[in-house]
Write an enzyme that holds these catalytic residues in place. Structure first.
Site, PDB file in Angstrom:
ATOM      1  N   ILE A 136     -18.799 -15.291  19.018  1.00 16.29           N
ATOM      2  CA  ILE A 136     -18.533 -14.622  17.691  1.00 16.29           C
ATOM      3  C   ILE A 136     -19.244 -13.174  17.500  1.00 16.29           C
ATOM      4  O   ILE A 136     -20.452 -13.202  17.477  1.00 16.29           O
ATOM      5  CB  ILE A 136     -18.961 -15.440  16.261  1.00 16.29           C
ATOM      6  CG1 ILE A 136     -18.343 -16.803  16.713  1.00 16.29           C
ATOM      7  CG2 ILE A 136     -18.354 -14.836  15.172  1.00 16.29           C
ATOM      8  CD1 ILE A 136     -18.689 -17.854  15.417  1.00 16.29           C
ATOM      9  N   GLY A 187     -22.118 -27.516  29.034  1.00 12.79           N
ATOM     10  CA  GLY A 187     -22.883 -26.285  29.038  1.00 12.79           C
ATOM     11  C   GLY A 187     -23.223 -25.756  27.818  1.00 12.79           C
ATOM     12  O   GLY A 187     -23.250 -24.589  27.537  1.00 12.79           O
ATOM     13  N   ASP A 201     -32.695 -24.833  17.082  1.00 14.09           N
ATOM     14  CA  ASP A 201     -31.962 -23.489  17.644  1.00 14.09           C
ATOM     15  C   ASP A 201     -31.221 -22.979  16.423  1.00 14.09           C
ATOM     16  O   ASP A 201     -31.088 -21.733  16.278  1.00 14.09           O
ATOM     17  CB  ASP A 201     -30.781 -24.294  18.458  1.00 14.09           C
ATOM     18  CG  ASP A 201     -29.908 -23.283  19.165  1.00 14.09           C
ATOM     19  OD1 ASP A 201     -30.400 -22.378  19.910  1.00 14.09           O
ATOM     20  OD2 ASP A 201     -28.535 -23.119  18.601  1.00 14.09           O
ATOM     21  N   LYS A 205     -31.767 -18.880  15.044  1.00 13.45           N
ATOM     22  CA  LYS A 205     -30.398 -18.004  14.763  1.00 13.45           C
ATOM     23  C   LYS A 205     -30.479 -17.617  13.216  1.00 13.45           C
ATOM     24  O   LYS A 205     -30.152 -16.453  13.143  1.00 13.45           O
ATOM     25  CB  LYS A 205     -29.352 -18.809  14.949  1.00 13.45           C
ATOM     26  CG  LYS A 205     -28.938 -19.063  16.628  1.00 13.45           C
ATOM     27  CD  LYS A 205     -28.137 -20.031  16.823  1.00 13.45           C
ATOM     28  CE  LYS A 205     -27.628 -20.257  18.467  1.00 13.45           C
ATOM     29  NZ  LYS A 205     -26.920 -21.427  18.693  1.00 13.45           N
ATOM     30  N   GLY A 303     -21.152 -22.188  25.008  1.00 13.36           N
ATOM     31  CA  GLY A 303     -20.511 -22.454  26.264  1.00 13.36           C
ATOM     32  C   GLY A 303     -20.439 -21.102  27.200  1.00 13.36           C
ATOM     33  O   GLY A 303     -20.636 -20.189  26.408  1.00 13.36           O
TER      34      GLY A 303
HETATM   35  N1  HSE Z   1     -27.217 -24.736  22.481  1.00 13.48           N
HETATM   36  C1  HSE Z   1     -26.741 -23.715  21.522  1.00 13.48           C
HETATM   37  C2  HSE Z   1     -25.548 -24.445  20.804  1.00 13.48           C
HETATM   38  C3  HSE Z   1     -25.921 -22.655  22.557  1.00 13.48           C
HETATM   39  O1  HSE Z   1     -25.172 -25.326  21.174  1.00 13.48           O
HETATM   40  O2  HSE Z   1     -25.103 -23.555  19.916  1.00 13.48           O
HETATM   41  C4  HSE Z   1     -25.460 -21.403  21.944  1.00 13.48           C
HETATM   42  O3  HSE Z   1     -26.591 -20.695  21.226  1.00 13.48           O
END
Ligand code: HSE
Length: 324
Positions: A136, A187, A201, A205, A303
């Site tokens: 995005i 992935g 995570d 962000k 991904g």
């Molecule tokens: N592990 C992260 C997620 C990868 O699942 O959003 C993308 O930043």
């Protein structure tokens, strides 16, 4: 025709996705730049793995200095993940005059000022669109078309792995562990998926979004964060009986006194709310600006190919604007 030469640090899932995206769209990318683009060296130990793409063996190196000290390399793409050695490698590349592109939200969130300041001091471009929201184009839009705003709020689904798990548990009745393994196989997950499922995570962000939107750095460990490890099928059923879905939401906003508040936690979202219908690894983010009002971003947040798309978008931008 000049060739833009790239050194790639790391060829895991995202490195492979970036390499594949370049191979898949090389003609269009090179036509738009009127230059050739080549990944000339790759720092990677695992040279044997079947990546579904042919990489000439001589591109691989185990010595990062071969990349930092190569005067022909214009751009270093860092896709190692994790805070170290990724941060040190990015700082070294910057000091050697290389432009740097990364998808590494953990390293940026941990060392935001050091990375930004070093980039500035060395007059190089430092771009990290892929670090938030995968494919995005949110960061470039905040810094470009939406820059005329004072931002008031950001709220959304910022982690693809947890959204995939919650979606599969809710829609397919899948077990948590099976859904997590599935997300890893595709992935989406971090090397250590604890960062995904514990909300770390998403907090990384949110740190990046707050720094860009509010010019306020909040370390990820200072963001009150709850992940999804406590979400059982019973809780999902309880939400369903209340006409809601459980989503992991990252949220930062200015309160009435102008103070910035922030949190990451699973929330009940009404089935009629747009965020309730963000499925699988998709992300969605609402941003509120004082002039534009509400803007919503939606797309694949994780991904190899969506993230590779954002990484190469940054490379193209640097090639167009800086490497003239
Ligand atoms: N592990 C992260 C997620 C990868 O699942 O959003 C993308 O930043």
């Amino acid at each position: 025709m000049k060739t833009i030469k790239i050194g790639l640090l790391g060829m895991g899932n995202i490195g492979t996705g970036t390499y594949k995206t370049l191979e898949m769209n090389r003609n269009e990318i090179e036509a738009t730049l009127d230059r050739k683009v080549e990944i000339v060296k790759i720092l990677e130990k695992d040279t044997e793995r079947d990546r579904g793409v042919t990489v000439p063996k001589e591109k691989f190196t185990q010595d990062p200095d071969e990349i930092f000290n190569d005067p022909d390399i214009d751009i270093v793409i860092e896709l190692l993940g994790g805070i170290e050695p990724a941060t040190t490698f990015m700082l070294t590349a910057m000091k050697k005059g290389k432009h740097v592109v990364t998808a590494n939200k953990a390293a940026i969130a941990a060392n935001y000022h050091q990375l930004m300041d070093t980039a500035k001091e060395n007059h190089i471009a430092f771009k990290f669109e892929a670090s938030v929201g995968g494919g995005i184009p949110i960061l470039g839009t905040l810094l470009g078309p939406l820059r005329a705003n004072k931002f008031q709020e950001v709220m959304g689904i910022l982690n693809g792995t947890t959204n995939y798990i919650l979606h599969m548990m809710t829609k397919e009745g899948m077990d948590y562990d099976v859904a997590l393994k599935d997300a890893q196989a595709q992935g989406f997950a971090e090397a250590d998926p604890t960062a995904d499922v514990e909300g770390i995570d998403a907090a990384n962000k949110l740190t990046i979004l707050m720094a860009l939107m509010f010019d306020k750095y909040v370390a990820p460990e200072d963001i009150p964060t709850t992940g999804i490890t406590g979400i059982t099928s019973e809780k999902i059923e309880e939400a369903r009986s209340n006409k809601c879905k459980i989503k992991l939401i990252a949220h930062a906003w200015k309160d009435d006194a102008g103070e910035i508040k922030y949190e990451v936690r699973p929330m009940y979202i009404s089935e009629t709310h747009p965020l309730a219908n963000i499925n699988k690894e998709f992300n969605a983010v609402f941003v509120k600006g004082n002039a534009v009002d509400d803007v919503m971003f939606y797309g694949k947040g994780a991904g190899p190919l969506p993230t590779g798309s954002a990484v190469l978008g940054d490379v193209i931008d640097i090639a167009k604007t800086v490497l003239r």
